[in-house]
Write a protein that holds these residues in place. Structure first.
Motif, PDB file in Angstrom:
ATOM      1  N   LEU A  99       0.834  -1.169  -0.132  1.00  0.00           N
ATOM      2  CA  LEU A  99       0.065  -0.040  -0.098  1.00  0.00           C
ATOM      3  C   LEU A  99       0.926   1.203   0.114  1.00  0.00           C
ATOM      4  O   LEU A  99       0.682   2.047  -0.645  1.00  0.00           O
ATOM      5  CB  LEU A  99      -0.931  -0.062   1.133  1.00  0.00           C
ATOM      6  CG  LEU A  99      -2.318   0.752   1.290  1.00  0.00           C
ATOM      7  CD1 LEU A  99      -3.191   0.155   0.008  1.00  0.00           C
ATOM      8  CD2 LEU A  99      -2.990   0.478   2.391  1.00  0.00           C
TER       9      LEU A  99
ATOM     10  N   PRO B 188      -2.976   3.117  -2.958  1.00  0.00           N
ATOM     11  CA  PRO B 188      -4.474   2.283  -3.138  1.00  0.00           C
ATOM     12  C   PRO B 188      -4.996   2.179  -4.470  1.00  0.00           C
ATOM     13  O   PRO B 188      -6.014   1.685  -4.644  1.00  0.00           O
ATOM     14  CB  PRO B 188      -5.306   3.074  -1.926  1.00  0.00           C
ATOM     15  CG  PRO B 188      -4.758   4.562  -2.075  1.00  0.00           C
ATOM     16  CD  PRO B 188      -3.408   4.337  -2.250  1.00  0.00           C
ATOM     17  N   THR B 189      -4.412   2.572  -5.273  1.00  0.00           N
ATOM     18  CA  THR B 189      -4.824   2.470  -6.671  1.00  0.00           C
ATOM     19  C   THR B 189      -4.911   0.987  -7.402  1.00  0.00           C
ATOM     20  O   THR B 189      -4.370   0.110  -6.871  1.00  0.00           O
ATOM     21  CB  THR B 189      -3.910   3.339  -7.841  1.00  0.00           C
ATOM     22  OG1 THR B 189      -2.567   2.711  -7.523  1.00  0.00           O
ATOM     23  CG2 THR B 189      -3.916   4.849  -7.588  1.00  0.00           C
ATOM     24  N   TYR B 190      -5.921   0.863  -8.168  1.00  0.00           N
ATOM     25  CA  TYR B 190      -6.293  -0.397  -8.799  1.00  0.00           C
ATOM     26  C   TYR B 190      -5.407  -0.644 -10.104  1.00  0.00           C
ATOM     27  O   TYR B 190      -5.326   0.585 -11.119  1.00  0.00           O
ATOM     28  CB  TYR B 190      -7.653  -0.372  -9.173  1.00  0.00           C
ATOM     29  CG  TYR B 190      -8.566  -0.958  -7.861  1.00  0.00           C
ATOM     30  CD1 TYR B 190      -8.861  -2.026  -7.256  1.00  0.00           C
ATOM     31  CD2 TYR B 190      -9.126   0.454  -6.955  1.00  0.00           C
ATOM     32  CE1 TYR B 190      -9.413  -2.513  -6.114  1.00  0.00           C
ATOM     33  CE2 TYR B 190      -9.789   0.162  -5.803  1.00  0.00           C
ATOM     34  CZ  TYR B 190      -9.870  -1.264  -5.362  1.00  0.00           C
ATOM     35  OH  TYR B 190     -10.679  -1.279  -4.387  1.00  0.00           O
ATOM     36  N   VAL B 191      -4.992  -1.655 -10.224  1.00  0.00           N
ATOM     37  CA  VAL B 191      -4.175  -1.913 -11.600  1.00  0.00           C
ATOM     38  C   VAL B 191      -4.952  -3.094 -12.429  1.00  0.00           C
ATOM     39  O   VAL B 191      -5.514  -4.132 -11.815  1.00  0.00           O
ATOM     40  CB  VAL B 191      -2.705  -2.041 -11.572  1.00  0.00           C
ATOM     41  CG1 VAL B 191      -2.112  -0.980 -10.902  1.00  0.00           C
ATOM     42  CG2 VAL B 191      -2.343  -3.204 -10.648  1.00  0.00           C
ATOM     43  N   SER B 192      -4.466  -3.085 -13.660  1.00  0.00           N
ATOM     44  CA  SER B 192      -5.055  -4.401 -14.499  1.00  0.00           C
ATOM     45  C   SER B 192      -4.328  -4.402 -15.767  1.00  0.00           C
ATOM     46  O   SER B 192      -4.066  -3.171 -16.354  1.00  0.00           O
ATOM     47  CB  SER B 192      -6.529  -4.123 -14.863  1.00  0.00           C
ATOM     48  OG  SER B 192      -7.075  -5.266 -15.408  1.00  0.00           O
TER      49      SER B 192
ATOM     50  N   SER C 281      -9.505  -6.245 -11.573  1.00  0.00           N
ATOM     51  CA  SER C 281      -8.861  -4.889 -11.317  1.00  0.00           C
ATOM     52  C   SER C 281      -8.194  -5.220  -9.872  1.00  0.00           C
ATOM     53  O   SER C 281      -9.079  -5.676  -8.946  1.00  0.00           O
ATOM     54  CB  SER C 281      -9.694  -3.905 -11.255  1.00  0.00           C
ATOM     55  OG  SER C 281      -9.061  -2.608 -11.692  1.00  0.00           O
TER      56      SER C 281
END
Lengths: 292, 400
Positions: free
Chosen positions: A117, A122-126, A216
């Motif tokens: 973190l 806290p970002t989402y990745v994909s 994600s």
């Protein structure tokens, strides 16, 4: 057009469930291996998956690797981290009561999650997602999910082969059955335990890397998967690889059937109800007793 | 002689007591200060850090702007900001410290509904007005509190514009899905109410677990319900999952509308690439807004942070400062009761849009806008007076 609509829907729901099961099977395999050989419940398993996912994502972006190549890099990196974690932390409490290793791995989980973190935020990745489907009559199969399913099945078969047909597998099984006896027979059980844990985290990393393509994900993703993995392993039979695969399929299909015919909200209720039923009435799991 | 000395002693006792009381009430300290001290606790670390840091930037930009223009009532503004590490209990303690130790003149809100929930109890206890740029949960304003003021469009009204747009387009049937936690449920229930009020037909409504890993069955049910419009009250990961599984199942209604945690967030299009195109979202504020001062605000932000655009958290925080200033100038004093009275009676427009609260302090006038991802770019598409371009509707189908 001669298939009735309700039947096609039922088939599709079951297919979707099996494909979801493929994701779970892969996730649960590593947890199961570690439990089988070391007799510790790796509560940090979900966080190793997360670390694998984030590593694959970072590697794929930085080096421009394909998601599958990034998956292999993540597996190697995490095997190293797993080996170190086992050698310097888990190994020290291996003869203590189970709750000590549980607490230790809980601490590892917190450190990994909050460390990630801090590093990634806290970002989402994909990673780019291939949504293309194969259509057979009224049914459709998402290619990517079929690939994940095949990997889950392939990995399960590979693990079974490894355990049954190789000298390494033999030492793993011997250690799993009786640590002291194995040691007396000249097996370096400390090394075997480290190898098993490293393999377990490598598998966790691979499943995490595949999840980056399906979902994600963010540093907190571990908590979503780790409990389900435990449910799957228990339903299938602790320590049994074919059992864990069957457990994953059962849980996957139970989820999609519940979501479709009852309410989506109840899918988790069904999963843990199954978990309880198996625990009470068949504690060795649906394929238990065949433990390898 | 004895008499005099006794009365002198009495007099000095009264004097000392008065002084002590004055210090206890914190009046003498504040009165002698040459600046106005504004205090806040913000999530500068932890899981809400992105928005917390943005709010800090907003507060600082406002402080700089107001001081450059001569301050408030001739006094310069000073900020005192602590880090609550995204933890509600810590935030409550820090607001207590701001009031009792730092003796701030004014409070300004933290980020996030949970943190605001905890912090507002302290503001209420000390009867100090707190304008909150980062809270939309209705529960905060259902406790009978008098000193907490909302700036964001409450969750239950956020999708109203979307249903208005659906009606404008002649769509008649609506399906509503949402995660099963407080905020998404508020969104979904509000959307259902708006649909009914506008005479649209809600043909399907269901909740799913917040941490769902598979929504394929839900999508199959949606496909069977065959609505014109899909409304999704979701967080980011489930927004992405739902989008992917809708595409996989080739479910393409005429309009696909998410709440604020979907196409409005940069991570959504980053995750989905072309699959994000033509999906709609809700935003509290966009840099293209044309409220008085908005353009100058964006300019001052990009001058200080080159290569970035301000988020709604930056703009909201800046506007919270503006509102505080307006309230003080309307009240003509720094007295909390006067400021509170002013805030209840104000109907004003900041760089963030309109501000007007009801008798509970809940926002009733701020209008969230609809955005749509068009060729990878986020555009404001509704309402017409705020739109950069027209919405692409009906949904042209999924990319190949």
């Amino acid at each position: 057009m001669n298939t009735p609509g309700w039947f096609a829907a039922l088939l599709q729901v079951i297919i979707n469930g099996l494909l979801v099961g493929g994701v779970y099977a892969l996730s649960a395999a590593g947890l199961n291996l570690v439990f089988g050989v070391l007799k510790v419940a790796n509560i940090a398993h979900g966080d190793f998956m997360m670390l694998g996912a984030m590593t694959a994502y970072a590697v794929s972006l930085k080096l421009g690797l394909s998601p599958y190549a990034a998956m292999l890099v993540a597996a190697i990196v995490l095997a190293g981290i797993g080996a170190l974690t086992q050698r310097f932390l888990v190994e020290r409490v291996i003869h203590s009561p189970m709750f000590v290793s549980l607490l230790l791995l809980f601490a590892v989980s917190m450190i990994l999650r909050n460390g990630a973190l801090h590093v990634w935020g806290p970002t989402y990745v994909s990673l780019s997602h291939d949504s293309s489907v194969w259509t057979v009559g009224p049914l459709s199969f998402t290619k990517l999910r079929v690939a994940v399913f095949a990997l889950g099945l392939g990995l399960t078969l590979a693990l079974l082969w490894l355990l049954q047909k190789t000298a390494f597998g033999q030492s793993l099984r011997a250690t799993a059955q009786h640590m002291d006896l194995a040691e007396a027979c000249g097996i370096n059980v400390r090394r075997v335990r480290m190898q098993a844990f490293a393999l377990g985290t490598a598998i966790a990393a691979m499943s995490g890397a595949l999840l980056v393509m399906l979902f994600s994900v963010n540093p907190s993703m571990g908590e979503i998967f780790v409990l389900k993995c435990f449910a799957i392993v228990v339903v299938g039979g602790l320590g049994s690889f074919s059992g864990a695969f069957a457990g994953a399929m059962i849980i996957g299909v139970a989820e999609t059937l519940t979501s479709y015919y009852a309410a989506t909200q109840l899918s988790d209720v069904t999963v843990f109800l199954l978990f309880l039923i198996v625990l009470v009435f068949r504690p060795s799991g649906v394929l238990g007793g065949k433990a390898t | 002689m004895v008499k005099i000395s006794r009365s002198l002693r009495l007099l000095s006792l009264v004097f000392v007591l008065a002084l002590a009381l004055g210090t206890l009430a914190g009046c003498s300290g504040k009165a002698s200060r040459k600046t106005i001290l504004v205090g806040a606790s913000l999530s500068l670390s932890g899981n809400l850090a992105r928005n917390g840091l943005d709010q800090q930037r907003g507060y600082e930009l406002w402080r700089d702007a107001v001081n450059a223009a001569g301050g408030i009532m001739g006094k310069q503004v000073e900020l005192k900001v602590y880090d609550d590490s995204s933890d509600p209990q810590t935030a409550a303690k820090l607001y207590e410290k701001l009031i009792t130790d730092d003796k701030v003149d004014l409070l300004i809100g933290p980020y996030g509904s949970n943190v605001t929930m905890a912090a507002s109890t302290v503001a209420e206890k000390y009867k100090m007005a707190m304008i909150t740029p980062g809270a939309s949960s209705k529960e905060i304003w259902e406790r009978g509190y008098k000193y907490t003021f909302q700036m964001l469009t409450p969750a239950r009204y956020q999708l109203h514009q979307a249903l208005q747009l659906a009606k404008d387009k002649g769509y008649t049937t609506v399906a509503i899905v949402s995660a099963d936690s407080a905020f998404p449920k508020d969104l979904a229930n509000g959307a259902e109410q708006s649909a009914k009020d506008l005479g649209l037909n809600v043909v399907f409504k269901e909740e799913y677990p917040e941490k769902a890993t598979d929504l394929s069955s839900l999508v199959m049910k949606l496909k069977r319900a065959n609505p014109d419009v899909l409304i999704a009250g979701s967080y980011l990961p489930d927004s992405v999952l739902l989008t992917r599984q809708m595409k996989e199942a080739k479910f393409a209604p005429k309009m696909i509308q998410f709440g604020p945690n979907g196409p409005a967030l940069p991570d959504f299009a980053k995750s989905l690439g072309n699959d994000a195109n033509n999906l709609l979202g809700v935003s509290q504020w966009e840099p293209s807004a044309s409220f008085p001062g908005s353009a100058d605000f964006v300019k001052s932000f990009t001058a200080k942070y080159p290569g970035e655009m301000p988020s709604y958290s930056v703009a909201g925080a800046y506007a919270a400062g503006q509102l505080l200033q307006m309230a003080i100038e309307k009240a003509g004093s720094l007295k909390q009761d006067a400021i509170t009275q002013a805030l209840y009676s104000m109907d004003v427009t900041t760089i963030f849009g309109r501000f007007k609260v009801d008798e509970t302090g809940a926002q009733v006038a701020h209008a969230a806008v609809l955005i749509q991802v068009q060729n990878g770019q986020k555009k404001v598409v509704y309402p017409a007076n705020a739109a950069e371009t027209a919405p692409v509707l009906p949904f042209p189908g999924w990319s190949k």
